[in-house]
Design an enzyme around this catalytic site. Structure first.
Site, PDB file in Angstrom:
ATOM      1  N   LYS A   1      57.751  36.512  46.303  1.00  0.00           N
ATOM      2  CA  LYS A   1      56.325  36.718  46.622  1.00  0.00           C
ATOM      3  C   LYS A   1      55.564  35.447  46.268  1.00  0.00           C
ATOM      4  CE  LYS A   1      53.406  39.255  44.102  1.00  0.00           C
ATOM      5  NZ  LYS A   1      52.651  40.391  43.529  1.00  0.00           N
TER       6      LYS A   1
ATOM      7  N   ARG B   1      52.265  48.155  43.201  1.00  0.00           N
ATOM      8  CA  ARG B   1      53.265  48.013  42.130  1.00  0.00           C
ATOM      9  C   ARG B   1      52.587  47.805  40.779  1.00  0.00           C
ATOM     10  NH1 ARG B   1      51.998  42.953  39.908  1.00  0.00           N
ATOM     11  NH2 ARG B   1      53.488  41.352  40.524  1.00  0.00           N
TER      12      ARG B   1
ATOM     13  N   ALA C   1      44.715  40.186  32.229  1.00  0.00           N
ATOM     14  CA  ALA C   1      45.158  38.874  31.747  1.00  0.00           C
ATOM     15  C   ALA C   1      46.562  38.596  32.248  1.00  0.00           C
ATOM     16  CB  ALA C   1      45.112  38.831  30.225  1.00  0.00           C
ATOM     17  N   ASP C   2      46.641  37.697  33.243  1.00  0.00           N
ATOM     18  CA  ASP C   2      47.945  37.370  33.834  1.00  0.00           C
ATOM     19  C   ASP C   2      48.079  35.874  34.047  1.00  0.00           C
ATOM     20  OD1 ASP C   2      46.100  37.096  35.802  1.00  0.00           O
ATOM     21  OD2 ASP C   2      47.175  38.251  37.315  1.00  0.00           O
TER      22      ASP C   2
ATOM     23  N   SER D   1      50.563  43.781  30.706  1.00  0.00           N
ATOM     24  CA  SER D   1      51.140  43.601  32.049  1.00  0.00           C
ATOM     25  C   SER D   1      50.755  42.239  32.617  1.00  0.00           C
ATOM     26  CB  SER D   1      50.610  44.707  32.967  1.00  0.00           C
ATOM     27  OG  SER D   1      50.782  44.357  34.312  1.00  0.00           O
TER      28      SER D   1
HETATM   29  N1  LIG Z   1      49.086  42.423  35.650  1.00  0.00           N
HETATM   30  C1  LIG Z   1      49.285  42.377  36.942  1.00  0.00           C
HETATM   31  O1  LIG Z   1      50.365  42.678  37.429  1.00  0.00           O
HETATM   32  C2  LIG Z   1      48.143  42.008  37.837  1.00  0.00           C
HETATM   33  C3  LIG Z   1      48.274  42.200  39.226  1.00  0.00           C
HETATM   34  C4  LIG Z   1      47.191  41.902  40.057  1.00  0.00           C
HETATM   35  C5  LIG Z   1      46.024  41.397  39.504  1.00  0.00           C
HETATM   36  N2  LIG Z   1      45.934  41.188  38.154  1.00  0.00           N
HETATM   37  C6  LIG Z   1      44.702  40.679  37.542  1.00  0.00           C
HETATM   38  O2  LIG Z   1      43.789  41.770  37.467  1.00  0.00           O
HETATM   39  C7  LIG Z   1      42.449  41.250  37.465  1.00  0.00           C
HETATM   40  C8  LIG Z   1      41.622  42.040  38.468  1.00  0.00           C
HETATM   41  O3  LIG Z   1      42.120  41.822  39.783  1.00  0.00           O
HETATM   42  P1  LIG Z   1      41.405  42.494  41.059  1.00  0.00           P
HETATM   43  O4  LIG Z   1      42.238  42.163  42.234  1.00  0.00           O
HETATM   44  O5  LIG Z   1      41.078  43.914  40.778  1.00  0.00           O
HETATM   45  O6  LIG Z   1      40.047  41.642  41.081  1.00  0.00           O
HETATM   46  P2  LIG Z   1      38.643  42.046  41.727  1.00  0.00           P
HETATM   47  O7  LIG Z   1      37.883  40.775  41.835  1.00  0.00           O
HETATM   48  O8  LIG Z   1      38.848  42.873  42.962  1.00  0.00           O
HETATM   49  O9  LIG Z   1      37.961  43.009  40.632  1.00  0.00           O
HETATM   50  C9  LIG Z   1      37.613  42.591  39.335  1.00  0.00           C
HETATM   51  C10 LIG Z   1      36.448  43.458  38.870  1.00  0.00           C
HETATM   52  O10 LIG Z   1      36.219  43.182  37.488  1.00  0.00           O
HETATM   53  C11 LIG Z   1      34.813  43.159  37.281  1.00  0.00           C
HETATM   54  N3  LIG Z   1      34.542  42.391  36.055  1.00  0.00           N
HETATM   55  C12 LIG Z   1      34.626  41.053  35.863  1.00  0.00           C
HETATM   56  N4  LIG Z   1      34.374  40.753  34.574  1.00  0.00           N
HETATM   57  C13 LIG Z   1      34.126  41.932  33.946  1.00  0.00           C
HETATM   58  C14 LIG Z   1      33.796  42.276  32.609  1.00  0.00           C
HETATM   59  N5  LIG Z   1      33.688  41.350  31.656  1.00  0.00           N
HETATM   60  N6  LIG Z   1      33.590  43.595  32.320  1.00  0.00           N
HETATM   61  C15 LIG Z   1      33.694  44.542  33.280  1.00  0.00           C
HETATM   62  N7  LIG Z   1      33.996  44.270  34.563  1.00  0.00           N
HETATM   63  C16 LIG Z   1      34.219  42.981  34.887  1.00  0.00           C
HETATM   64  C17 LIG Z   1      34.258  42.532  38.543  1.00  0.00           C
HETATM   65  O11 LIG Z   1      32.867  42.830  38.715  1.00  0.00           O
HETATM   66  C18 LIG Z   1      35.144  43.170  39.612  1.00  0.00           C
HETATM   67  O12 LIG Z   1      34.595  44.379  40.109  1.00  0.00           O
HETATM   68  C19 LIG Z   1      42.573  39.750  37.768  1.00  0.00           C
HETATM   69  O13 LIG Z   1      42.475  39.050  36.551  1.00  0.00           O
HETATM   70  C20 LIG Z   1      43.974  39.615  38.340  1.00  0.00           C
HETATM   71  O14 LIG Z   1      44.499  38.335  38.115  1.00  0.00           O
HETATM   72  C21 LIG Z   1      46.966  41.497  37.327  1.00  0.00           C
END
Ligand SMILES: NC(=O)c1ccc[n+]([C@@H]2O[C@H](COP(=O)([O-])OP(=O)(O)OC[C@H]3O[C@@H](n4cnc5c(N)ncnc54)[C@H](O)[C@@H]3O)[C@@H](O)[C@H]2O)c1
Length: 320
Positions: A65, A108, A216-217, A288
């Protein structure tokens, strides 16, 4: 030979949450037993976002990916996280399919968190708290709803528009906008923000809570006050990825947490090598970062179903 070309809407037709949960759990078991291979993901960091290359092989399936994280994308009408996946024949290397992995990533990630909750949350967990109501939050709810009888879902986001959208999109679930402190007091809390400073404070988290720290990733990102980690049982998906870019990366760089404070990997727990939750009072955390076997496990289902149905686009991709 044909190569299947599968769009986001094809992937949505072919993958459901229950299948994703089963496949991902099976992949974690294989990882524990040495039947899956996966180097830590490799990062490419640019000014406005980053990219990750994530190859993996599980029994009978292999692929890679390529996925980005650009937090400012929603303002441009694009998802923060978008992925593409190449799925290969393990015996010849032939690219059997090229598929959109944006939905795969979301499914996933939700599936893995719910699997962690299955082993680490209290059996009587009924309330789910979600911090950050963006793209990944949707599949956190869908996945937990598969495995838990949710009586209440509490949601908080900095953006009220994101909260309103989330509530409107889930009329079938008891979702309610709440203050951050109330969300943190849920039985299971999922943090899904791109935060680079702690959002969740220790004083809000009750004994017996399970937290899925999803956001946090990458290096420098963190969502939890480090004191929460210190007092909790911490399980990671991958030690190298978690120490380098997971929830524990910033506390480790500040000397507030060490690798030896990690209790187990999720593979250890799912395979029964180590017990999951051991008491009703402990706070458990799943850190995660997202690992490639999760994607390939879902890609395998999508490919097999698409091939069987024979109704999806395929092209002669490689010249013989
Ligand atoms: N662990 C994993 O496997 C994995 C997988 C995908 C994404 N992620 C991570 O997850 C996070 C979210 O991804 P997403 O696709 O949902 O992003 P997104 O931009 O669609 O959504 C993030 C949301 O968080 C909100 N936000 C930002 N700062 C905030 C805070 N301090 N308090 C409350 N809300 C807050 C934003 O307003 C937004 O609605 C990213 O950091 C991404 O890198 C992790």
């Amino acid at each position: 030979m044909p190569t299947l070309i599968l769009s986001g809407s094809n992937v949505r037709d072919l993958l459901d949450m229950k299948n994703a949960i089963d496949a991902v759990e099976q992949a974690f078991r294989q990882l524990a037993h040495g039947a899956a291979q996966m180097p830590a993901k490799s990062y490419l960091v640019l000014e406005k976002g980053d990219f990750r290359a994530m190859p993996a092989a599980i029994a009978g399936a292999v692929g890679i990916k390529w996925v980005n994280v650009h937090p400012q994308n929603p303002a441009r009408g694009l998802p923060t996280v978008m992925g593409s996946l190449i799925y290969n024949d393990p015996d010849t290397g032939y690219p059997l399919a090229i598929m959109d992995a944006t939905g795969i990533t979301a499914y996933r990630t939700g599936a893995t968190a719910a699997i962690a909750s299955k082993y680490l949350a209290r059996k009587d967990a009924r309330t789910l708290g979600i911090v950050g109501a963006g793209r990944q939050a949707y599949t956190q709810l869908l996945a937990h709803a598969e495995l838990f009888d949710l009586e209440q879902v509490l949601v908080y986001d900095l953006s009220t528009a994101a909260i309103d959208r989330f509530i409107a999109d889930f009329p079938q679930f008891p979702v309610k906008a709440s203050r951050l402190g109330e969300v943190a007091a849920a039985d299971i809390v999922c943090t899904v923000t791109p935060a680079r400073q702690p959002v969740l404070r220790k004083e809000w988290v009750r004994p017996g809570t399970h937290i899925n720290a999803i956001g946090a990733d990458a290096k420098g990102k963190e969502e939890l006050e480090p004191a929460i980690l210190k007092s909790a049982v911490v399980v990671v998906d991958d030690i190298e990825q978690a120490t380098g870019g997971g929830e524990i990366n910033v506390p480790i760089s500040r000397g507030l947490f060490t690798e030896s404070d990690i209790y187990a990997t999720l593979a250890d727990i799912v395979s029964g090598k180590k017990p999951g939750r051991r008491s009703n009072d402990e706070i458990t955390i799943f850190d995660s970062t997202g690992i490639a076997i999760e994607d390939i496990a879902c890609a395998r289902i999508i490919y097999e179903k698409a091939k069987q149905s024979g109704k999806y686009l395929s092209i002669d991709f490689i010249e013989g």
